[in-house]
Design a protein around this motif. Structure first.
Motif, PDB file in Angstrom:
ATOM      1  N   SER B 195     108.242  86.183-103.436  1.00 16.78           N
ATOM      2  CA  SER B 195     107.440  87.429-103.227  1.00 16.78           C
ATOM      3  C   SER B 195     107.134  87.440-101.638  1.00 16.78           C
ATOM      4  N   GLY B 196     106.500  86.509-100.943  1.00 19.91           N
ATOM      5  CA  GLY B 196     106.473  86.590 -99.661  1.00 19.91           C
ATOM      6  C   GLY B 196     107.431  86.599 -98.720  1.00 19.91           C
ATOM      7  N   MET B 197     108.516  85.815 -99.028  1.00 17.37           N
ATOM      8  CA  MET B 197     109.662  85.666 -98.340  1.00 17.37           C
ATOM      9  C   MET B 197     110.052  87.040 -98.370  1.00 17.37           C
ATOM     10  N   ASN B 198     110.180  87.797 -99.416  1.00 18.25           N
ATOM     11  CA  ASN B 198     111.182  89.124 -99.538  1.00 18.25           C
ATOM     12  C   ASN B 198     110.646  90.044 -98.696  1.00 18.25           C
ATOM     13  N   LEU B 199     109.170  90.344 -98.975  1.00 19.80           N
ATOM     14  CA  LEU B 199     108.663  91.413 -97.858  1.00 19.80           C
ATOM     15  C   LEU B 199     108.889  91.135 -96.447  1.00 19.80           C
ATOM     16  N   VAL B 200     108.606  89.976 -96.225  1.00 19.23           N
ATOM     17  CA  VAL B 200     108.738  89.606 -94.521  1.00 19.23           C
ATOM     18  C   VAL B 200     110.344  89.723 -94.224  1.00 19.23           C
ATOM     19  N   LYS B 201     111.221  89.509 -95.309  1.00 21.56           N
ATOM     20  CA  LYS B 201     112.515  89.770 -94.730  1.00 21.56           C
ATOM     21  C   LYS B 201     112.865  91.182 -94.339  1.00 21.56           C
ATOM     22  N   GLU B 202     112.267  91.927 -94.956  1.00 21.75           N
ATOM     23  CA  GLU B 202     112.491  93.577 -94.766  1.00 21.75           C
ATOM     24  C   GLU B 202     112.122  93.786 -93.297  1.00 21.75           C
ATOM     25  N   LYS B 203     111.070  93.141 -92.854  1.00 20.87           N
ATOM     26  CA  LYS B 203     110.314  93.241 -91.591  1.00 20.87           C
ATOM     27  C   LYS B 203     111.309  92.850 -90.645  1.00 20.87           C
ATOM     28  N   GLU B 204     111.926  91.414 -90.877  1.00 21.92           N
ATOM     29  CA  GLU B 204     112.565  90.811 -89.785  1.00 21.92           C
ATOM     30  C   GLU B 204     113.864  91.546 -89.951  1.00 21.92           C
ATOM     31  N   VAL B 205     114.581  91.981 -90.955  1.00 25.02           N
ATOM     32  CA  VAL B 205     115.914  92.604 -90.755  1.00 25.02           C
ATOM     33  C   VAL B 205     115.754  94.006 -90.143  1.00 25.02           C
ATOM     34  N   GLY B 206     114.646  94.582 -90.196  1.00 30.21           N
ATOM     35  CA  GLY B 206     114.296  96.026 -90.090  1.00 30.21           C
ATOM     36  C   GLY B 206     114.405  96.983 -90.835  1.00 30.21           C
ATOM     37  N   GLY B 274     101.166  85.745-102.009  1.00 31.49           N
ATOM     38  CA  GLY B 274     102.475  85.771-101.234  1.00 31.49           C
ATOM     39  C   GLY B 274     102.693  86.946-100.617  1.00 31.49           C
ATOM     40  N   LEU B 275     102.354  88.161-101.227  1.00 33.34           N
ATOM     41  CA  LEU B 275     102.653  89.510-100.608  1.00 33.34           C
ATOM     42  C   LEU B 275     101.765  89.632 -99.505  1.00 33.34           C
ATOM     43  N   PHE B 276     100.407  89.129 -99.662  1.00 32.93           N
ATOM     44  CA  PHE B 276      99.363  89.327 -98.645  1.00 32.93           C
ATOM     45  C   PHE B 276      99.771  88.614 -97.754  1.00 32.93           C
ATOM     46  N   ILE B 277     100.136  87.440 -97.615  1.00 37.52           N
ATOM     47  CA  ILE B 277     100.592  86.659 -96.318  1.00 37.52           C
ATOM     48  C   ILE B 277     101.431  87.193 -95.747  1.00 37.52           C
ATOM     49  N   SER B 278     102.501  87.869 -96.444  1.00 34.23           N
ATOM     50  CA  SER B 278     103.662  88.539 -95.882  1.00 34.23           C
ATOM     51  C   SER B 278     103.366  89.792 -95.044  1.00 34.23           C
ATOM     52  N   THR B 279     102.222  90.482 -95.495  1.00 34.23           N
ATOM     53  CA  THR B 279     102.038  91.658 -94.759  1.00 34.23           C
ATOM     54  C   THR B 279     101.057  91.359 -93.376  1.00 34.23           C
ATOM     55  N   LEU B 280     100.571  90.194 -93.492  1.00 32.67           N
ATOM     56  CA  LEU B 280     100.214  89.721 -92.252  1.00 32.67           C
ATOM     57  C   LEU B 280     100.959  89.104 -91.066  1.00 32.67           C
ATOM     58  N   THR B 281     102.214  88.695 -91.510  1.00 31.50           N
ATOM     59  CA  THR B 281     103.440  87.808 -90.715  1.00 31.50           C
ATOM     60  C   THR B 281     104.329  88.715 -90.094  1.00 31.50           C
ATOM     61  N   ASN B 282     104.988  88.622 -89.376  1.00 29.52           N
ATOM     62  CA  ASN B 282     106.343  89.118 -89.087  1.00 29.52           C
ATOM     63  C   ASN B 282     107.653  88.536 -89.071  1.00 29.52           C
ATOM     64  N   PHE B 364      96.207  97.069 -99.809  1.00 27.90           N
ATOM     65  CA  PHE B 364      95.647  97.866 -98.467  1.00 27.90           C
ATOM     66  C   PHE B 364      96.336  97.404 -97.059  1.00 27.90           C
ATOM     67  N   ARG B 365      96.673  96.079 -97.052  1.00 29.36           N
ATOM     68  CA  ARG B 365      97.126  95.353 -95.992  1.00 29.36           C
ATOM     69  C   ARG B 365      98.425  95.773 -95.483  1.00 29.36           C
ATOM     70  N   TYR B 366      99.422  96.254 -96.543  1.00 29.32           N
ATOM     71  CA  TYR B 366     100.449  96.691 -96.270  1.00 29.32           C
ATOM     72  C   TYR B 366     100.329  98.348 -95.595  1.00 29.32           C
ATOM     73  N   ARG B 367     100.729  98.243 -94.229  1.00 29.23           N
ATOM     74  CA  ARG B 367     100.718  99.398 -93.849  1.00 29.23           C
ATOM     75  C   ARG B 367     101.894 100.392 -93.513  1.00 29.23           C
ATOM     76  N   LYS B 368     101.991 101.387 -93.616  1.00 28.63           N
ATOM     77  CA  LYS B 368     103.501 102.212 -93.462  1.00 28.63           C
ATOM     78  C   LYS B 368     103.371 102.619 -91.895  1.00 28.63           C
ATOM     79  N   THR B 369     102.001 102.807 -91.366  1.00 32.19           N
ATOM     80  CA  THR B 369     101.907 103.025 -90.186  1.00 32.19           C
ATOM     81  C   THR B 369     101.426 101.922 -89.212  1.00 32.19           C
ATOM     82  N   ALA B 370     101.883 101.724 -87.973  1.00 33.51           N
ATOM     83  CA  ALA B 370     101.774 100.507 -87.273  1.00 33.51           C
ATOM     84  C   ALA B 370     100.731 100.966 -86.225  1.00 33.51           C
TER      85      ALA B 370
END
Lengths: 309, 370
Positions: B195-206, B274-282, B364-370
């Motif tokens: 779960s953690g890897m998956n969300l971060v992957k979306e961030k990394e790939v864009g 896992g998701l929480f961690i991935s919202t905190l990381t890039n 809460f941590r997952y923000r659509k706005t940066a």
């Protein structure tokens, strides 16, 4: 169908960098509006503010009367945004990407087929190919289709033609013209000056500032002075040699020649002064051809002024 | 609601298209369960011991023979003097040295008391105390025999006898104890990382940039990331239970639906974590390291290897925030003891609370706005 965009005194800063400085712009409904400027000019930041992805530090902006801070949810329904970086799912096929974005906007490919038909026909042969395996031009077309699938009233394209071959770029702009005719306001940013002429109006940007906003024709008309394209037998030292000549207002490389501007009004005497001083410095086979100013000349002139301010 | 279904459809297509992740999801847990359950054992077998017999009498030989006859010990030689015995310990040629004093037999007969010395290599503390316990019990046994032999008329048996009976795991089988715990571990690793890897992957790939400008709501997006791995982890648990039943012969004593219900709540905790961690990381790298940091602490403090009761007070307090510990406890209770809901309802409700908190945090941590 199309919406106007108002931008009032928008500023934005990231930690130490001021990305946007007091931007004011009125974009009419149905306009094809270009933002021209080098990397770091603030084009992407402005687009991200308009799509509600970042908040401005100060100022207000609205899309079709909807405030970008308070009504960003409604704006997202009527806006199609294509980020500068290809942001569709590489591991999904062309068809899967389109279906996914269509369903998220509670619509379908069929429903809006008339709008994206022209683009879709070109990517249809690759329906089953993964988006990551497409060529650069095809990726852009797919991204444009996905941005259009919900029939937006405002289309924002962040450097859509960067890294795309010349033929695809031309095709892409033809598509944009068609989109505009179907009644969509289009904001497009590009680092390519030649594309500016294809917009209704352009804004020249640098370091977060608007240098000029006008139709491409008016911008070139406003250019003061006469440009000459110079060729000599010693091109590599030409710029340095010219910069030491007081009469030259502005000197810069332009393609394979060097552009020099005369602001004196007397072009013939200018020509003689330059030729004489160049011959003195050992140049021969000097060619000086009078040129019409293009956007790039204007932009470079404005940039020069902006930096010396 | 329809939107979540579309997101789920997209996620499942992506997961099943990934040729590397499928074996990770379904084959790796089985292998880990098979390997860890056999290997991660605390049972001491074949403790190497040497003897230093200063007496060389009938009695001393008898005692040594008793050691040699035990399956816990394997005789690996005789030392002639103390220095040699010490050297053997130093060179790791033996784990234990049994030293019998001079005149051992004589003293036993005349003074009715004699001593032996046991030296144990205690580099591994818990192993050493086990070895010592085995050795002591052999000596105790030997004691009894001497009493019977020398004064049969006086021997009425020991005044108090302890007859241990081990419930829920009658043979004190280590595998029975470990399997439910390791099952929890596998499910946890799968859930937390995927779960953690998956969300971060979306961030990394864009790809997240395009998602962010759509009308997808936060909770829809998070749920879309959570549910696929929730399903997969539950399937993994099912596979694990089948392996437990048919390979290790450990049936689920309690209600299997109860087990899956608890697992379902527990998985929401871990997946949200896992998701929480991935919202905190890039990047996936950052996310991976932080996940490991928590996972190692959670696992080592879960009661899987060492009982929580023997931890210091502050550590026991920390364990209260360890979801892995709760589920290992409940899983052991259901699988081995056949406990019902009311036996662990406190732990269950704590997990529910934890799940709600973590899911809220990550949404809460997952923000659509940066």
């Amino acid at each position: 169908m199309s919406v106007p965009v108002h931008i009032h005194n928008i500023s934005k800063s990231y930690e130490k960098v001021e990305a946007l400085k007091d931007i004011n712009l009125e974009i009419k409904a149905g306009e094809l509006f270009g933002f021209i400027g080098p990397d770091g000019a603030g084009k992407t930041s402005l687009f991200r503010i308009l799509t509600g992805l970042i908040l401005p530090r100060s100022g207000t902006a609205s899309v079709g009367g909807l405030d970008v801070v308070n009504d960003f949810k409604k704006i997202r329904q009527i806006t199609g945004y294509m980020p500068g970086r290809f942001s569709l799912y590489h591991d999904l096929t062309v068809a899967e990407n389109l279906d996914f974005y269509a369903s998220i906007f509670k619509t379908s490919l069929k429903e809006n087929y008339d709008l994206i038909k022209d683009i879709y026909i070109q990517i249809e042969p690759f329906r089953k190919r993964k988006a990551g395996d497409l060529s650069g031009g095809m990726k852009q077309k797919l991204a444009l289709s996905c941005a259009l699938i919900h029939r937006p009233e405002l289309l924002i394209l962040d450097e859509p033609t960067t890294g795309v071959d010349a033929v695809s770029r031309k095709e892409f702009w033809e598509l944009l013209n068609k989109m505009q005719q179907s009644g969509i306001t289009i904001l497009v940013s590009t680092p390519y000056m030649d594309e500016a002429a294809l917009c209704n109006r352009v804004a020249l940007m640098q370091n977060g500032k608007l240098l000029a906003t006008d139709t491409p024709k008016n911008i070139t008309k406003r250019y003061q002075g006469q440009i000459f394209a110079l060729h000599t037998n010693k091109m590599h030292s030409l710029v340095i040699d010219l910069e030491n000549t007081a009469a030259a207002a502005q000197v810069y490389r332009f393609g394979d020649s060097v552009h020099i501007t005369s602001t004196s009004g007397n072009d013939e005497s200018f020509r003689q002064i330059i030729t004489a001083s160049l011959e003195e410095k050992g140049h021969s086979a000097i060619q000086m051809i009078a040129q019409q100013a293009v956007i790039e000349d204007c932009f470079l002139a404005l940039m020069d002024k902006n930096q010396t301010l | 609601m329809r939107t979540i279904l579309y997101i789920l459809q997209k996620e499942f297509i992506q997961i099943f298209r990934d040729k590397a992740i499928l074996p990770i999801i379904f084959v790796m847990p089985v292998f880990q369960l098979l390997i860890l359950s056999y290997a991660a054992t605390f049972e001491i077998k074949n403790t190497r011991f040497i003897t230093l017999d200063h007496d060389n009498s009938v009695q001393s030989k008898k005692l040594i023979a008793k050691f040699r006859g035990s399956s816990f010990f394997s005789f690996s030689g005789q030392a002639v003097n103390y220095a040699e015995a010490e050297q053997a310990l130093k060179n790791n040629l033996t784990d234990q040295v049994l030293i019998i004093e001079p005149d051992f037999e004589k003293k036993l007969k005349l003074e009715k008391t004699a001593s032996v010395q046991l030296i144990t290599n205690a580099i591994n503390g818990s192993a050493a105390s086990l070895m010592n316990a085995y050795a002591t019990s052999i000596v105790t046994d030997f004691n009894k025999e001497i009493i019977v032999e020398q004064m049969p008329q006086k021997f009425l048996g020991m005044p108090i006898q302890v007859k241990p009976v081990y419930w829920y795991n009658p043979e004190l089988d280590y595998i029975t104890f470990m399997v439910p715990g390791i099952l929890v571990l596998l499910v946890t690793i799968i859930a937390m990382f995927l779960s953690g890897m998956n969300l971060v992957k979306e961030k990394e790939v864009g790809t997240i940039e395009q998602i962010n400008v759509t009308p997808i709501k936060k909770y829809q997006f998070i749920a879309g990331k959570l549910i696929p791995f929730w399903v997969i982890a539950n399937i993994d648990l099912g596979i694990g239970l089948l392996v437990a039943r048919f390979v290790f012969q450990i049936p689920v004593e309690g209600n299997i639906f109860l087990l899956f219900s608890v697992a379902s709540v527990y998985l929401v905790v871990v997946l949200s974590f896992g998701l929480f961690i991935s919202t905190l990381t890039n990047t996936m790298q950052q996310s991976m390291f932080i996940s490991w940091f928590f996972l190692v602490i959670f696992i080592l403090m879960s009661g899987l290897f060492t009982p929580i009761e023997s931890m210091p007070d502050w550590a026991q307090f920390l364990v209260k925030f360890n979801p892995v510990a709760y589920f290992i406890k409940i899983n052991r209770m259901i699988m081995l003891k056949g406990s019902g809901f009311f036996d662990f309802q406190k732990e269950f409700w704590l997990l529910v609370l934890y799940a709600i908190a973590m899911f809220s945090f990550s949404t809460f941590r997952y923000r659509k706005t940066a």
